[in-house]
Design an enzyme around this catalytic site. Structure first.
Site, mmCIF file in Angstrom:
data_model
loop_
_atom_site.group_PDB
_atom_site.id
_atom_site.type_symbol
_atom_site.label_atom_id
_atom_site.label_comp_id
_atom_site.label_asym_id
_atom_site.label_seq_id
_atom_site.Cartn_x
_atom_site.Cartn_y
_atom_site.Cartn_z
ATOM 1 N N HIS A 180 -30.408 -11.279 19.382
ATOM 2 C CA HIS A 180 -30.717 -10.209 19.915
ATOM 3 C C HIS A 180 -31.119 -10.561 21.467
ATOM 4 O O HIS A 180 -31.446 -11.486 21.800
ATOM 5 C CB HIS A 180 -31.927 -9.840 19.199
ATOM 6 C CG HIS A 180 -32.389 -8.366 19.580
ATOM 7 N ND1 HIS A 180 -33.123 -8.171 20.765
ATOM 8 C CD2 HIS A 180 -32.489 -7.628 18.829
ATOM 9 C CE1 HIS A 180 -33.761 -6.888 20.708
ATOM 10 N NE2 HIS A 180 -33.281 -6.250 19.335
ATOM 11 N N ASP A 229 -36.665 -16.790 16.181
ATOM 12 C CA ASP A 229 -36.858 -15.294 16.163
ATOM 13 C C ASP A 229 -36.954 -14.859 14.818
ATOM 14 O O ASP A 229 -35.630 -14.851 14.157
ATOM 15 C CB ASP A 229 -35.756 -14.834 17.065
ATOM 16 C CG ASP A 229 -35.725 -13.360 17.330
ATOM 17 O OD1 ASP A 229 -36.763 -12.594 16.540
ATOM 18 O OD2 ASP A 229 -35.135 -12.720 17.813
ATOM 19 N N GLN A 248 -36.317 -10.275 11.926
ATOM 20 C CA GLN A 248 -35.816 -9.581 10.789
ATOM 21 C C GLN A 248 -36.256 -10.403 9.542
ATOM 22 O O GLN A 248 -36.495 -9.922 8.659
ATOM 23 C CB GLN A 248 -34.458 -9.481 10.882
ATOM 24 C CG GLN A 248 -33.915 -8.905 11.902
ATOM 25 C CD GLN A 248 -34.225 -7.134 11.737
ATOM 26 O OE1 GLN A 248 -34.335 -6.719 10.711
ATOM 27 N NE2 GLN A 248 -34.460 -6.575 12.783
ATOM 28 N N LYS A 297 -41.749 -4.097 12.666
ATOM 29 C CA LYS A 297 -40.702 -4.033 11.787
ATOM 30 C C LYS A 297 -41.511 -4.767 10.136
ATOM 31 O O LYS A 297 -40.577 -4.708 9.396
ATOM 32 C CB LYS A 297 -39.663 -4.939 12.300
ATOM 33 C CG LYS A 297 -39.093 -4.639 13.403
ATOM 34 C CD LYS A 297 -37.886 -5.557 13.888
ATOM 35 C CE LYS A 297 -37.559 -5.421 15.454
ATOM 36 N NZ LYS A 297 -36.275 -4.623 15.817
ATOM 37 N N CYS A 309 -28.516 -4.146 20.455
ATOM 38 C CA CYS A 309 -29.283 -4.936 21.523
ATOM 39 C C CYS A 309 -28.661 -6.516 21.115
ATOM 40 O O CYS A 309 -29.273 -7.572 21.340
ATOM 41 C CB CYS A 309 -30.611 -4.985 21.235
ATOM 42 S SG CYS A 309 -31.594 -3.616 21.825
#
Ligand SMILES: Cc1ncc(COP(=O)(O)O)c(C=O)c1O
Ligand SMILES: Cc1ncc(COP(=O)(O)O)c(C=O)c1O
Lengths: 417, 149, 417, 149
Positions: free
Chosen positions: A134, A211, A214, A237, A375
């Protein structure tokens, strides 16, 4: 709608009909149709538990935290600080002081780039990213490169969207100082072998940032098991409020790292000549924090735990499988991202309509998806598409939602063919 | 579905699928690249300008049906027109795409470009229809690139 | 309680009883007593209008903003972006693109220090602060000094807590590149002559940042009239949600300044080789913003406007005057901060009890004040106190609140004398 | 008011107003500065340690009634005790200030220091009572400064 049946001897209590009742937005319609929300990867909807806790705080308990010497401030401070425990428990951190609150994952990564990167990396040191990152996990490193001249290398993925561990290994060397990689792709749904990546990276002396934006929503996360040095995600999220993110970092690193921003709450003492920093985690939280949002995030996590994390994962998998199969039945549809190990995200293109047109048309049928580069422009180039349609799942989605998506895609085909 | 049918009229679908003047000429005097970073649409508009008149115009690129159709219809419409005329048309076109209260009579001169007025109902799609026109204006002004956000 | 009477020919509609009904927290008690909240300078309570708007969004309208091609995302994006208009109108900015959303004022100042300071200041350039600054307007400049070697000079205040403009003028010279000054002191209540400061500073070519954290809640703010280059404040002190702050900066400066953080939404295009930035204001807003909090801040400002800003100021002044008089009647009380031009903050010490003990004891009577250095340690040194008790006012405070404060201070005296 | 009376007992107010051993000695072997940045309290504890025994102890500084009283009573209490004894007392004292469920019997040995147990009801004030003790331990350990947050 449906609730999932399983073997009787398995304790499985997840009931999506009940879960949906916790999410008030599903009483709403969009363009005259009941809302089908398939954009959880961008931001998740919020359960009543979270919304009500926010309302309740503002109505009956609000005060600034820290340094307040009256009851409501003390109580709210305890709640705020208590969320560090909830989160460190959720991701199995060793210490609660390893949990730093930020605005979002983007800020978490920028914090690491500036505070850790700027202080401990130098010219020609190497940072490895992957092709599927991302922008949030690309641009901060480019800004660091601009400032101190580090070198960025890119670990490739294959056509299915899988991380190629062998190719990655070839990039590692004693100049590799940081590896910053997604746990799960927001476009392809691919799950990356973060434990293996971490092991290999640390073997050459590199630090590892994962990261988890998600992954945190769909997978069990155990930072000690992964062994990573940094792990970041956003609250919004994870069914929590907007305006709060998390940085996990190993205590030892946080101790070494200089502060990111200066101001109140992050200092121990200030004179005009010199200031000294507070202890971690507060050293990294300057000014009045996102008090209510942090507490709301804690409530979101407690909510998920009450549903049963394992059950959520299992349920989401059944919907992903159902959706994958239904989408592949559509003529002219190309699924982008077919990793063996994937979760909850379906990106695709239709050979007869541009993603932008698809999104607009199915919006008319009450179906919310995202279309564009998500993104992740470099990934788009890698997959050789300008844009995709992305349907992403949350724990509240049903087979019926997928059926509505599919039938709305038939509308698109009707218009375009 | 009504406003969708309005948006995706036959003419638009046709131009979207079979864009006219979709080619890279070798005698262009002006050219500009137009980006819409929101959706990744990219168009290049080529012009042959002679004493203030656009003698030839074509484009290449990729984008959604709306932006491709708009570009295609634009090239047909402006060929042979003067720079001044084109600027006036641009203004009218822009007004048509964004101004809800616009009076039908006032955009008559846009002729068949009027089929694009459906984007008014789709604020995020207005950029798709106007991207080719912004790129055209950039090309006329001698600019190389334009980005709409 | 009271509502204010004025000359009949003056239109004056502010009615504090009605206003208090908008703030649900005043139905609560603290330690068995109705809550007297005198800590608005730390963070303000929220009206139902703000709380309900937050609930409403999460329940019926929530989606991520920007890049969403479906109805609810488009609608929320319009609301989010619309708040720039509300704010630029509130502080009379010239363009809506001059309004940047941050987490809090602290981040706003750090943004300026890093993006503007790091790029446009160099070694031995001078920055002028005042003696009464909050740590948020000290530490970021010390961090900049650490990094690039600027020199920090301190403009003095007098014993009343007033800015001494003549002394300030002597500090100005052609090496002065930035002046960063509070509009209103969070400890003393003093209002600084920001227009004059700005004029003098800009005359030697310096840029001016005004820390409006306190002023925004109590004074009319007109950034064009002040003429300043930067103006910062936090939403949570302006009756808005926690987790959102504002940076106003002149367009011309924002255009020149490099981004603060990198990530999604702040870019125009990304490749691994290079990224290009989005236009302002988005260049400065990386990642998913504090969507709901920004919108809530807009609602807070609309609420204040509906009450009438002039009427609020007038009412607050009457309560300040009342409180000042009542406090001065207490034996052994020393008021810290007696500027001619001041608003809504009363700092004091008692010669028979430490501020910390005072706060604890009056908390027992349901009175919430702050005690300590109020994130302004250098100011404490200047005023020659280790700590003060601070009672700070909001638009909901009444004479009765002041009476309760005073009587609870008598408790303190009873215990200690 | 009940728990407040409990917190601010006469003994505490007395020690707060008239702290004992409030002086800077010139024969100290150990000294440490204790900070509580939350409220700005600062204390310096001076020790004269000889073969593991604290022969003399005093302090100076400023702070709230609780921290001054706690420091004052501490100096009276520990004088003449061994380092090991002091560490045990510290632990007990700390327990008394923080552990709600503590059994009264187990803190008997703290004697009149028990009047400080009222801070248990005031979580933000626990630091006030324990600051002198943390500073004492730092001084014993040969550290110069300690900060509690
Ligand atoms: C004058 C002043 N500046 C800056 C700040 C910092 O505000 P925040 O903590 O919301 O960033 C405050 C409030 O604490 C303040 O009163
Ligand atoms: C993989 C990944 N990383 C980073 C981000 C950035 O998150 P945020 O915008 O909340 O900072 C996102 C979400 O947009 C994401 O999916």
């Amino acid at each position: 709608m449906m609730s999932l049946r399983t073997d009787k001897d398995e304790k499985y209590t997840f009931n999506v009909d009940n879960v949906r009742k916790d999410f008030p937005i599903f009483k709403e319609s969009m363009n005259g149709q009941p809302l089908v929300f398939l954009d959880t990867a961008a931001s998740a909807q919020k359960p009543n538990q979270v919304i009500d806790s926010i309302t309740e705080i503002y109505k009956t308990e609000y005060a600034n935290v820290h340094r307040g010497l009256y009851k409501i401030s003390e109580t709210l401070t305890a709640k705020y600080e208590g969320v560090r425990e909830i989160i460190s428990d959720y991701i199995n951190a060793e210490h609660t002081s390893e949990i730093i609150f930020t605005r979002n994952a983007t800020e978490s990564i920028n914090l690491v780039a500036r505070s850790f990167g700027k202080s401990f990396l130098k010219e020609n040191d190497e940072i490895i990213l992957s092709e599927l990152e991302h922008h949030a996990n690309i641009v901060p490193w480019q800004m660091l490169r601009e400032e101190i001249g580090v070198i960025i290398k890119i670990a490739p993925i294959n056509d299915e969207g899988e991380f190629i561990i062998d190719e990655f290994e070839k990039l590692l060397c004693n100049r590799t100082k940081l590896v910053a990689i997604s746990h799960m792709s927001n476009v392809l749904g691919s799950i990356l072998p973060v434990k293996e990546i971490t092991r290999l990276s640390q073997a050459v002396g590199a630090k590892v940032l994962i990261d988890g934006c998600q992954a945190i929503t769909h997978l069990p996360v155990d930072v000690q098991k992964i062994g990573c040095d940094f792990y970041v995600f956003s609250g919004h999220k994870l069914y929590g409020p907007s305006g709060v993110g998390v940085l996990y970092a190993r205590e030892e690193l946080l101790e070494m790292m200089p502060p990111f921003m200066g101001g109140g709450d992050m200092i121990s003492a200030v004179t005009f000549e010199e200031s000294t920093w507070a202890k971690i985690p507060h050293k990294f939280e300057a000014g009045t924090p996102a008090i209510v949002q942090v507490i709301g995030l804690g409530v979101a996590i407690e909510y998920l735990k009450s549903l049963g994390l394992e059950d959520i994962r299992k349920y989401e998998k059944t919907i992903l499988d159902y959706a994958t199969q239904k989408l592949l039945d559509i003529e002219g549809l190309r699924l982008i991202g077919t990793a063996e190990d994937k979760a909850s995200v379906l990106s695709f293109t239709l050979d007869f309509a541009h993603p932008h047109d698809v999104a607009t048309i199915i919006d008319g049928a009450g179906v919310a998806v995202r279309a564009g580069h998500h993104c992740a422009q470099p990934l788009m180039n890698r997959m050789n598409v300008a844009a995709t349609v992305r349907a992403s799942l949350g724990l509240y989605n049903t087979e019926e939602d997928i059926d509505r998506l599919v039938s709305s895609l038939h509308n698109v085909s009707e218009i375009f063919n | 579905m009504d406003s969708l049918r309005e948006l995706y009229q036959e003419v638009i679908l046709d131009h979207g699928k079979n864009p006219r003047n979709f080619t890279t000429p070798d005698n262009a005097t002006n050219k500009a690249l137009g980006n819409n970073p929101l959706c990744g649409d990219q168009l290049t508009v080529y012009l042959k300008v002679d004493s203030g008149f656009v003698e030839d115009v074509s484009f290449i690129g990729h984008g959604c049906a709306i932006s491709i159709a708009s570009a295609s219809m634009m090239t047909e419409f402006i060929k042979g027109k003067s720079e001044d005329e084109i600027k006036q048309i641009f203004n009218k076109f822009h007004e048509m795409c964004t101004d809800e209260g616009i009076d039908k009579g006032s955009i008559e001169e846009l002729e068949k470009l009027q089929v694009l007025s459906g984007v008014r109902e789709y604020p995020t799609r207005v950029k798709c229809a106007t991207l080719p026109w912004h790129t055209l204006l950039a090309a006329l002004a001698g600019e190389k690139e334009v980005t709409t956000e």
